[in-house]
Write a protein that holds these residues in place. Sequence first.
Motif, PDB file in Angstrom:
ATOM      1  N   THR A  26      -8.277  -8.606  -9.118  1.00 27.60           N
ATOM      2  CA  THR A  26      -6.553  -8.656  -8.765  1.00 27.60           C
ATOM      3  C   THR A  26      -6.913  -9.884  -8.498  1.00 27.60           C
ATOM      4  O   THR A  26      -8.098 -10.515  -7.429  1.00 27.60           O
ATOM      5  CB  THR A  26      -6.582  -7.822  -7.997  1.00 27.60           C
ATOM      6  N   SER A  27      -6.071 -11.033  -7.514  1.00 22.87           N
ATOM      7  CA  SER A  27      -5.267 -12.063  -7.078  1.00 22.87           C
ATOM      8  C   SER A  27      -4.648 -11.385  -5.833  1.00 22.87           C
ATOM      9  O   SER A  27      -3.913 -11.243  -5.899  1.00 22.87           O
ATOM     10  CB  SER A  27      -4.344 -12.924  -8.155  1.00 22.87           C
ATOM     11  N   GLY A  28      -5.919 -11.486  -4.485  1.00 23.17           N
ATOM     12  CA  GLY A  28      -5.254 -11.015  -3.359  1.00 23.17           C
ATOM     13  C   GLY A  28      -4.639 -11.434  -3.072  1.00 23.17           C
ATOM     14  O   GLY A  28      -4.262 -13.374  -3.396  1.00 23.17           O
ATOM     15  N   PRO A  29      -4.300 -10.723  -1.579  1.00 20.30           N
ATOM     16  CA  PRO A  29      -4.057 -10.050  -1.138  1.00 20.30           C
ATOM     17  C   PRO A  29      -2.989  -9.270  -1.933  1.00 20.30           C
ATOM     18  O   PRO A  29      -1.952  -9.275  -2.821  1.00 20.30           O
ATOM     19  CB  PRO A  29      -3.801  -9.647  -0.193  1.00 20.30           C
ATOM     20  N   ALA A  30      -3.838  -7.757  -3.197  1.00 25.22           N
ATOM     21  CA  ALA A  30      -3.330  -6.572  -3.538  1.00 25.22           C
ATOM     22  C   ALA A  30      -3.216  -5.320  -3.279  1.00 25.22           C
ATOM     23  O   ALA A  30      -3.356  -4.644  -4.028  1.00 25.22           O
ATOM     24  CB  ALA A  30      -3.868  -6.711  -5.589  1.00 25.22           C
ATOM     25  N   SER A  31      -2.920  -4.619  -1.693  1.00 29.29           N
ATOM     26  CA  SER A  31      -3.112  -3.479  -1.646  1.00 29.29           C
ATOM     27  C   SER A  31      -2.540  -2.147  -2.163  1.00 29.29           C
ATOM     28  O   SER A  31      -2.583  -1.123  -1.974  1.00 29.29           O
ATOM     29  CB  SER A  31      -3.047  -3.079  -0.072  1.00 29.29           C
ATOM     30  N   GLY A  32      -1.245  -2.656  -2.935  1.00 30.36           N
ATOM     31  CA  GLY A  32      -1.016  -1.451  -3.954  1.00 30.36           C
ATOM     32  C   GLY A  32      -1.848  -1.221  -4.947  1.00 30.36           C
ATOM     33  O   GLY A  32      -0.342  -0.073  -5.776  1.00 30.36           O
ATOM     34  N   ALA A  33      -2.012  -2.140  -5.380  1.00 28.07           N
ATOM     35  CA  ALA A  33      -2.256  -2.545  -6.997  1.00 28.07           C
ATOM     36  C   ALA A  33      -3.350  -0.938  -7.618  1.00 28.07           C
ATOM     37  O   ALA A  33      -4.930  -0.462  -6.415  1.00 28.07           O
ATOM     38  CB  ALA A  33      -3.905  -3.333  -7.287  1.00 28.07           C
ATOM     39  N   GLU A  36       0.931  -1.612   0.435  1.00 21.87           N
ATOM     40  CA  GLU A  36       0.340  -0.165   0.393  1.00 21.87           C
ATOM     41  C   GLU A  36       0.603   1.521   0.078  1.00 21.87           C
ATOM     42  O   GLU A  36       0.325   2.203  -0.568  1.00 21.87           O
ATOM     43  CB  GLU A  36      -0.727   0.030   1.372  1.00 21.87           C
ATOM     44  N   ASN A  37       1.646   1.148   0.589  1.00 19.76           N
ATOM     45  CA  ASN A  37       2.835   2.410   0.591  1.00 19.76           C
ATOM     46  C   ASN A  37       3.988   2.763  -0.298  1.00 19.76           C
ATOM     47  O   ASN A  37       4.687   3.369  -0.716  1.00 19.76           O
ATOM     48  CB  ASN A  37       3.379   2.174   1.987  1.00 19.76           C
ATOM     49  N   ASN A  38       3.662   1.540  -1.211  1.00 21.37           N
ATOM     50  CA  ASN A  38       4.897   1.241  -2.918  1.00 21.37           C
ATOM     51  C   ASN A  38       3.558   1.315  -3.757  1.00 21.37           C
ATOM     52  O   ASN A  38       3.681   0.892  -4.480  1.00 21.37           O
ATOM     53  CB  ASN A  38       5.746   0.791  -2.987  1.00 21.37           C
ATOM     54  N   PRO A  39       2.511   1.878  -4.664  1.00 18.09           N
ATOM     55  CA  PRO A  39       1.179   1.839  -4.814  1.00 18.09           C
ATOM     56  C   PRO A  39       2.029   1.955  -6.315  1.00 18.09           C
ATOM     57  O   PRO A  39       2.686   2.499  -7.195  1.00 18.09           O
ATOM     58  CB  PRO A  39      -0.450   2.145  -5.158  1.00 18.09           C
ATOM     59  N   ARG A  40       1.368   1.100  -7.257  1.00 19.44           N
ATOM     60  CA  ARG A  40       2.056   0.661  -9.197  1.00 19.44           C
ATOM     61  C   ARG A  40       0.280   0.465  -9.761  1.00 19.44           C
ATOM     62  O   ARG A  40      -0.436  -0.023  -9.630  1.00 19.44           O
ATOM     63  CB  ARG A  40       2.885   0.064  -9.338  1.00 19.44           C
ATOM     64  N   PRO A  41       0.539   0.601 -11.100  1.00 19.31           N
ATOM     65  CA  PRO A  41      -0.699   0.341 -11.850  1.00 19.31           C
ATOM     66  C   PRO A  41      -0.471  -1.183 -12.533  1.00 19.31           C
ATOM     67  O   PRO A  41       0.795  -0.936 -12.680  1.00 19.31           O
ATOM     68  CB  PRO A  41      -0.533   1.185 -13.224  1.00 19.31           C
ATOM     69  N   VAL A  42      -1.834  -1.164 -12.457  1.00 21.07           N
ATOM     70  CA  VAL A  42      -1.575  -2.723 -13.212  1.00 21.07           C
ATOM     71  C   VAL A  42      -1.884  -2.206 -14.683  1.00 21.07           C
ATOM     72  O   VAL A  42      -0.876  -2.798 -15.317  1.00 21.07           O
ATOM     73  CB  VAL A  42      -2.883  -3.278 -13.378  1.00 21.07           C
TER      74      VAL A  42
END
Length: 785
Positions: free
Chosen positions: A527-534, A500-506
């Motif tokens: 997404t296939s979780g967990p993916a809090s930075g997507a 989550e602190n380093n989000p990036r685009p899919v």
Amino acid sequence: MFYHLKFVHFSAIFASSTLVSGLGTSCLAPLTGGTAASGDPYWLETIQHQGTSAFNPNPSSYEVFRNVKDFGAKGDGVTDDTAAIKHVILLVLDLAMYSGGRCGGGSCESSTITPAIVYFPAGTYLVSSAIQTYYYTQIIGDARNPPTLRASSSFNGFAVIDSDPYIPDGWGAQWFTNQNNFYRSVRNLIIDLRPIPAANAAIGLHWQVAQATSLINVVVEMSIEPDNNHQGMFMENGSGGFMGDLVFNGGKYGIQVGNQQFTVRNLTVNNAAIAVSGIWNWGFTFQGVTINNCQVGFDITTGGTSISHQTVGSEAIIDAVVTNTPIFLRTSEASNGQLAGSIVLNNIKLNNVPTAIGVLGGITVLSGGSTTIDSWVQGNVYSGTSGSKTFTQGNTVPVQKPSSLLDSAGRIVGKSHPQYADYATSQFISVKNEGAKGDGHTDDTAAIQNVINEYAGCKIIFFDAGTYYVTNTITIPAGTQIVGEAWSVVMAGGTAFSDENNPRPVIKAGAANSEGVLEISDMLFTTSGPASGAIMIEWNVHDPSGQQAAAGMWDSHIRLGGAAGTNLQRAQCPSGSINAACEAAFLGIHLTPGSSAYFEGTWVWTADHDLDTPGSPQTSIFTGRGILSESQGPVWFIGTSEHFALYQYSLVGALDHYIGFAQTETPYYQPVPGAPAPFSTDASYHDPTFSGSIDMAWGMYIQSSSDIIIFGAGFYNFFRDYIQDCLDTNACQAQIFDIDSESSVTAYSVSTVGITYQLSVSGNGVIPSSENANGFQETFTAWSK
């Protein structure tokens, strides 16, 4: 004058667009116009079909694409093709629904693992009973030479195409729950009811649907005899939705509709008794309407202001031309000086229309003639920070629309779903042919990126049906055109999207400040979780000068959790649980400052229930943010954003936006935990701050933005911690729609459910819902600042 419009080849309108700012490494020249020969079938018919359903129990044998002629349909206008067509749509390969058969029949509520395209080549198909459509079905005709479904004179069924059949002897029970009847599309068809005797009841489309549904490029032919009983469409319930580029000729009704909310674009009705019959709604937006030679244009049931008496809550119509029609709009009851059905009219051109607005029984509210209604409303109007309402039934000062949002005729821009009808099969490249697997497990990142790097700008990139697992950002340059098959899925997972602190685009759509055409249609992102930075989509591209709406998405969606393969289903994320492994995304869509966008029929959804578990049980899946726009415009957005923790829509420093109809829902779990939990606020994404009194997600949050037009919206909260008692007193959420004091916004036809204050300025409630009872929902007709 007798108007009889068949099909417009919509794809040809934009076929000459300049596509690229750069070309793929295997390209010798940019893709320009289509090269299909005059006698060629539609490319979708002849392209190699190797689509799969990755999480179907039998993915290697399950058929996604089905040509009705392969199942015995003749299309000769003589042979009864009903049985062959039904076989394709029902696909009775196995009597058990969960071992490969389609989802429907009343025993299956939903499924993402049995998708299908049912394809009709050119021809005339005689049908004698209803074509009952199963869940997750696209019915597509040849876009070059649209086929005809001709009802036989002895037709016996509810409608030629039935999206939610009633169960015989079921006491009103239907196959699907209408508010959850997702993932449907019908395109490129002519439905001919004229062989059915004019006195017989006949319906072209029974279209009781919810989100992620569309009707595109459909014509319904009906009797023009006086007092006939034909109707083009019947819709009695649901929670939609988008439809566009539709023509209805003849009939008692062009369309007769009742649904929570819908957007209808480019609707034409000719020679009907009533063009549009409105049964009930919370809010409909009609953009671009043409009515010719009807008796009444819009005939709407009004007067209901309570849950027990629900009628048409809000009708917002923009950019209409009405010709040789005695009455443009008629309500069933007079307003009598108070809200009892909100109406907004903007840029309505009348040609020989004696009564612009009337009431059943003969009362004229507004005289017509040959004139233009610039801006007229009926309902409660507000402005600024004053909570004082003014009931208005008359002309108002029209909103000043930015020129960037308008076409050469001064209408809001609309662009049809790209179907590439003029393009030859050789102008497409399949990602599976280039090495991608789409099996939901193999890492397809490199294969997909390689296809794009090689062929962007000179081939249309075809994602065969499947689920494409990616573990890093896919970069799509300006100039790229992408089309899926039955909502091909790109599913992001792995450590790259977990922080989550380093989000990036899919998906990164265009480089920052790039210009060019970029089209995405019939795709789904998850997404296939967990993916809090997507960040599901970072949209950077801007359309080129002179090519409005050249960069956009059509009938493409974001679905987070609630489906097979996501690791975010009922088993992992039951309702009421708070589990870090159930954090599915950081942000849905980010429109960056240098971008422009045209999004039509887009559903950005955090799943509140599990589509692939029997009974569709509720889930607790957590996502941070819905749609963030910092775009300087132009932006056209027709869509829905639901169940994100901080907000559904956030506009920060945005300019020149047209939004309609915007529909949101607050997460069912809130305020346990309260917003922003389980996420943290991030100043770099201009997140709102929350407090003890503001602890639930905003439906619409607008800061430092100008020239924002909202033409129809529904902001809803049905729960507090999965309990609905709060609906009785509109206490589910205190505030849901906030605009700061610096922004210039005009909002029309805004309905809310479960909300104490319908609109706030800088966090202070302005419009109390208690003043605007209008059925199950509350509605204010206009607000501006």
